[in-house]
Design an enzyme around this catalytic site. Sequence first.
Site, PDB file in Angstrom:
ATOM      1  CD  GLN A  65      16.971  59.830 -26.425  1.00 52.06           C
ATOM      2  OE1 GLN A  65      15.830  59.849 -26.851  1.00 52.06           O
ATOM      3  NE2 GLN A  65      17.300  60.428 -25.304  1.00 52.06           N
TER       4      GLN A  65
ATOM      5  CB  CYS B 202      22.492  50.060 -56.128  1.00 50.99           C
ATOM      6  SG  CYS B 202      21.750  51.132 -54.880  1.00 50.99           S
TER       7      CYS B 202
ATOM      8  CG  HIS C 265      17.861  58.080 -31.788  1.00 55.05           C
ATOM      9  ND1 HIS C 265      17.197  59.102 -31.167  1.00 55.05           N
ATOM     10  CD2 HIS C 265      17.178  56.956 -31.462  1.00 55.05           C
ATOM     11  CE1 HIS C 265      16.160  58.615 -30.493  1.00 55.05           C
ATOM     12  NE2 HIS C 265      16.133  57.316 -30.647  1.00 55.05           N
TER      13      HIS C 265
END
Length: 239
Positions: free
Chosen positions: A103, A150, A121
Amino acid sequence: MSLSDRIETLAQWMNQSSKTVVLTGAGMSTESGIPDFRSSSGLWKQVDPRSVATVEALLHDYDLFHEFYTMRMNHLATCKPHEGHKLLAKWEKKGLIDRIETQNVDGFYQAAGSEQVDELHGSIQTVRCQACGTAANKERFFNKANCTACGGKLRPNVVLFGENLPEDSWVSALQHMKQADLVIVIGTSLEVYPVNQLPTMTKGKTVYINKGLDRPFHSFDLVIEGKAKDVLQRINEHL
Ligand code: OAD
């Protein structure tokens, strides 16, 4: 059973196992100087995760989101893997462990030499655009620059609350859990879904290593109370 007996038992199981999987949490990195989340000195005792670690925070309070992750990324740059991370890498090379399911977002397993790692994660070491997913460099994130493709907001590649886990890693974790005959869980409170379900998905033996056992872990075949680095070093003496 004494602590030494427990450590010897685990070493024996590792020597006998044909597929061992290690599942880790923030407690694996506290001895590298990175705070965990839910201990008395943990990050979530100082800041509400909802205010910094959610998509809502990213979209609606970018300044606070940015400050929190910049603080964590800058702090991480001053820390390094400890002996326990190096032992896991050594054990992988010796064929004693097959995969690390973590994690943690610090990248310390790979930095210490492990190759078989699923970052469930994500990673705080890399950055992408929230809007279009284009990768960006960390400097642009630190400078609060926007995406060159963008114009969207930049964010680290960590999983925020409310987001799905990276699919490849999750599928891999499920497969490895199913095939494992030994699962060693190190330094996690097992409070966060869905990773906290993984230890229930194996038919293999399960071991829980934690510095403090604040609740009973009856579902595990073996429980070892101790700090990750110390326990891993002691196991290594028996391998
Ligand atoms: P937690 O902070 O919830 O739990 C860390 C566990 O490690 C606690 O049970 C501690 O007792 C134990 N611990 C601390 N130092 C240790 C040491 N040196 N040796 C052994 N054990 C030690 O962290 P996680 O379980 O990793 O997710 O938290 C899971 C997720 O919650 C994190 O990945 C993060 C967080 O919100 C996201 O941000 C999505």
